[in-house]
Design a protein around this motif. Structure first.
Motif, PDB file in Angstrom:
ATOM      1  N   LEU A 112       0.835  -1.200   0.000  1.00 39.45           N
ATOM      2  CA  LEU A 112       0.000   0.000   0.000  1.00 39.45           C
ATOM      3  C   LEU A 112       0.870   1.250   0.000  1.00 39.45           C
ATOM      4  O   LEU A 112       1.780   1.381   0.827  1.00 39.45           O
ATOM      5  CB  LEU A 112      -0.891  -0.034   1.254  1.00 39.45           C
ATOM      6  N   HIS A 171      -2.999   1.846  -4.218  1.00 35.94           N
ATOM      7  CA  HIS A 171      -3.079   3.012  -3.344  1.00 35.94           C
ATOM      8  C   HIS A 171      -4.480   3.086  -2.729  1.00 35.94           C
ATOM      9  O   HIS A 171      -4.816   4.037  -2.041  1.00 35.94           O
ATOM     10  CB  HIS A 171      -2.747   4.295  -4.119  1.00 35.94           C
ATOM     11  N   ILE A 204      -7.026   1.836  -0.145  1.00 38.20           N
ATOM     12  CA  ILE A 204      -7.012   1.162   1.158  1.00 38.20           C
ATOM     13  C   ILE A 204      -8.048   0.043   1.233  1.00 38.20           C
ATOM     14  O   ILE A 204      -7.783  -1.015   1.794  1.00 38.20           O
ATOM     15  CB  ILE A 204      -7.249   2.208   2.277  1.00 38.20           C
ATOM     16  N   ASP A 205      -9.197   0.236   0.574  1.00 38.75           N
ATOM     17  CA  ASP A 205     -10.257  -0.769   0.705  1.00 38.75           C
ATOM     18  C   ASP A 205      -9.938  -2.085   0.000  1.00 38.75           C
ATOM     19  O   ASP A 205     -10.704  -3.039   0.088  1.00 38.75           O
ATOM     20  CB  ASP A 205     -11.597  -0.205   0.231  1.00 38.75           C
ATOM     21  N   VAL A 218       3.114  -1.106   4.150  1.00 38.98           N
ATOM     22  CA  VAL A 218       2.937   0.307   3.794  1.00 38.98           C
ATOM     23  C   VAL A 218       4.278   0.866   3.303  1.00 38.98           C
ATOM     24  O   VAL A 218       5.286   0.847   4.018  1.00 38.98           O
ATOM     25  CB  VAL A 218       2.427   1.131   5.001  1.00 38.98           C
ATOM     26  N   ALA A 274      -3.938  -6.332   8.316  1.00 37.13           N
ATOM     27  CA  ALA A 274      -4.885  -5.218   8.438  1.00 37.13           C
ATOM     28  C   ALA A 274      -5.858  -5.488   9.583  1.00 37.13           C
ATOM     29  O   ALA A 274      -6.389  -6.591   9.690  1.00 37.13           O
ATOM     30  CB  ALA A 274      -5.646  -5.057   7.133  1.00 37.13           C
ATOM     31  N   LEU A 303      -7.466   0.543   9.316  1.00 33.89           N
ATOM     32  CA  LEU A 303      -6.359   0.659   8.362  1.00 33.89           C
ATOM     33  C   LEU A 303      -6.194   2.082   7.826  1.00 33.89           C
ATOM     34  O   LEU A 303      -5.086   2.607   7.770  1.00 33.89           O
ATOM     35  CB  LEU A 303      -6.562  -0.332   7.206  1.00 33.89           C
ATOM     36  N   ALA A 304      -7.322   2.703   7.484  1.00 33.18           N
ATOM     37  CA  ALA A 304      -7.245   4.054   6.917  1.00 33.18           C
ATOM     38  C   ALA A 304      -6.611   5.012   7.923  1.00 33.18           C
ATOM     39  O   ALA A 304      -5.732   5.813   7.569  1.00 33.18           O
ATOM     40  CB  ALA A 304      -8.633   4.541   6.526  1.00 33.18           C
ATOM     41  N   PHE A 351      -2.880   4.183   8.317  1.00 29.55           N
ATOM     42  CA  PHE A 351      -2.134   4.608   7.131  1.00 29.55           C
ATOM     43  C   PHE A 351      -1.915   6.118   7.162  1.00 29.55           C
ATOM     44  O   PHE A 351      -0.822   6.613   6.912  1.00 29.55           O
ATOM     45  CB  PHE A 351      -2.896   4.189   5.869  1.00 29.55           C
TER      46      PHE A 351
END
Lengths: 287, 230
Positions: free
Chosen positions: B30, B188, B190-191, B201, B213, B218-219, B222
């Motif tokens: 990611l 790129h 996240i979902d 990452v 995750a 996660l969002a 990140f």
């Protein structure tokens, strides 16, 4: 990407190193040639223009000069010849010159479109992939040259029948050399737009400062500098090799020159496509 | 891979990157645009040569044994790489030839892979006539035709509609579990990392974190990581 081999496999997995079997190399080469042939037949415009271009020169340009210019007896010719007979081998060379540059253009296109990546991540050695790509282009250019000779026959260009056979190795050699030049150029051209420069600074100068349109001795009378430029021009030697072979003669100097240029261009192309030194490393990130 | 660094001139793109991708699972790489994901993929596929560090595929060093390493890799690049003027099966046969496969085997595998992605009936159609989602599926089929052990996907869902995206993600996950494929999925978005998926990452050329995750966080994680690094 583990540091140690893992003990798992897909069912029926056969992803082995290709180095072991020559048959795998042959299949890879055949696949690359097949793709080139399919692209050539699928792109009708490319097919037609490759044929029409030299015929235009033969029909329009040579017909115009027919009454102005005759060529005196110079090897490999044994008699006085009309101008169209003189320029026919040069036009066969022109087909190969354009083809070499076209395949270089398609390499740049492939690179911009991403399909070059597919070729480059094949597990075969890079020198082999480049050579296969080159051979594929040469095979197409030879078919085009023979179609041109067949049409030219109806235009009173009648070399000996054995010449049609003798010219084959000459076409292979000159096609390889011009194709290798195309490979070198493609490794240095960063964008498709820059290709117009190749037309202006490579194809036209090479064509016009060669012996394709005028005999070298005439060029020498006009300008000694131009004559030496023509002598250094790889395309001159490609044309002379084809011209002599078409009339059952062997031009050793041109053969050596073509082989020498081929070695130099091929080495430069391999360096150009080396992942550590070539264009990929200079290009910058692709994100 | 370990200790991987790369620079374009003075611009450092990757710095001391190292991680290991395991079979039977998807590892999501990611990172924002420009994080170094595509450069990393170019190094793994030997389009660039690494100046520092080491990459090995099933123990085969990419620099010392590139042929063995590349034979075990399947790749879907970020850019579309199919030949639009050729048919679907011609594209797949070409790729099979690039791996030295025999014609009969190539035909068999082409049918098998196209059947798996539901495009067998389009095998004789030119790629130009396919939709974006179908082309991506064909690229995935092509990457699998030589039965690789490691599958690399570089932003494979960019530009796809929701349905095509869901199909691609589901298909790759099922391949992972049924064929023990090791998958590295760069994105790129996240979902695309579902709960429990391993997420690496990458930010400004460095690995900031490498962990499964966690549900719903996660969002936020990140965001925190990339802000802290900036």
């Amino acid at each position: 990407m583990n540091d140690a081999p893992l003990g798992w496999q897909l069912a029926g997995q056969d992803a082995t190193t290709p180095g072991a079997a020559p048959a795998r190399y042959a299949r890879c080469l055949a696949g690359i040639i097949r793709r080139e042939a399919l692209r050539w037949t699928n792109q009708r415009g490319r097919f037609v223009s490759a044929l029409v271009r030299p015929l235009m020169w033969l029909v329009v340009f040579a017909a115009g000069f027919h009454f102005v210019l005759g060529v005196s007896i110079t090897p490999p010719y044994r008699t006085y010849i009309p101008y169209e007979v003189y320029i026919a081998p040069g036009l066969a060379g022109m087909i190969q010159l354009f083809n070499g540059m076209q395949s270089s253009l398609s390499m740049v296109y492939d690179r911009e479109m991403g399909s070059m990546r597919t070729l480059m991540v094949s597990p075969f050695p890079r020198w082999f992939l480049l050579t296969a790509k080159l051979l594929a282009g040469v095979a197409v250019s030879i078919v085009q040259a023979y179609i041109f000779f067949a049409v030219a026959w109806f235009w009173d260009i009648h070399p000996p029948w054995t010449g049609y056979l003798a010219v084959l190795p000459a076409l292979v050699l000159s096609g390889l050399m011009l194709g290798a030049l195309g490979l070198v150029l493609s490794s240095f051209i960063r964008q498709l737009e820059n290709f117009a420069g190749v037309m202006n600074f490579v194809i036209f100068p090479m064509f016009f400062t060669s012996g394709a349109l005028y005999p070298l001795w005439r060029m020498q009378q006009a300008s000694q500098t131009l004559y030496w430029l023509a002598q250094a021009n790889p395309f001159t030697h490609a044309v002379e090799l084809i011209r002599f072979a078409l009339y059952d003669r062997f031009n050793a100097v041109s053969a050596l020159a073509v082989c020498g240029y081929l070695a130099v261009f091929m080495a430069a192309a391999i360096v150009g496509y080396d992942p550590g030194r070539g264009f990929l490393a200079r290009r910058g990130g692709g994100e | 891979m370990s200790g991987l660094s790369y620079a374009f001139g003075d611009r450092r793109v990757l710095q001391d990157v190292g991680f290991c991708v395991q079979p039977g699972g998807v590892s999501v790489l990611l990172g924002l645009n420009g994080a170094g994901k595509s450069t990393l993929f170019a190094l793994i596929t030997r389009l660039y040569s690494a100046r520092a560090g080491r990459i090995a595929v099933l123990g085969h060093d990419i620099e010392r044994a590139p042929l063995a390493a590349l034979a075990r890799l399947g790749v879907v690049f970020q850019q579309p790489t199919l030949d639009l003027d050729l048919t679907v099966e011609q594209n797949l046969h070409y790729h099979a030839a690039l791996h030295g496969m025999a014609r009969r085997q190539a035909r068999h595998r082409t049918e098998e892979e196209l059947g798996r992605i539901g495009l067998l009936d389009r095998s004789r159609d030119r790629v130009r006539t396919l939709s974006g989602g179908q082309r991506r599926r064909v690229e995935l089929a092509r990457a699998l035709i030589h039965r690789p052990s490691v599958l690399l996907l570089d932003e494979p869902t960019v530009g796809l509609d929701v349905e095509s995206r869901a199909f691609l993600i589901g298909h790759v996950r099922s391949l992972c579990s049924t064929h023990a494929l090791a998958v590295l999925w760069a994105t790129h978005l996240i979902d695309e990392a579902s709960e429990g998926t391993r997420v690496i990452v990458l930010h400004q050329g460095r690995v900031l974190s490498d962990a499964p995750a966690e549900p719903g966080s996660l969002a936020a994680t990140f965001g925190q990581l990339t802000r802290r690094a900036a």
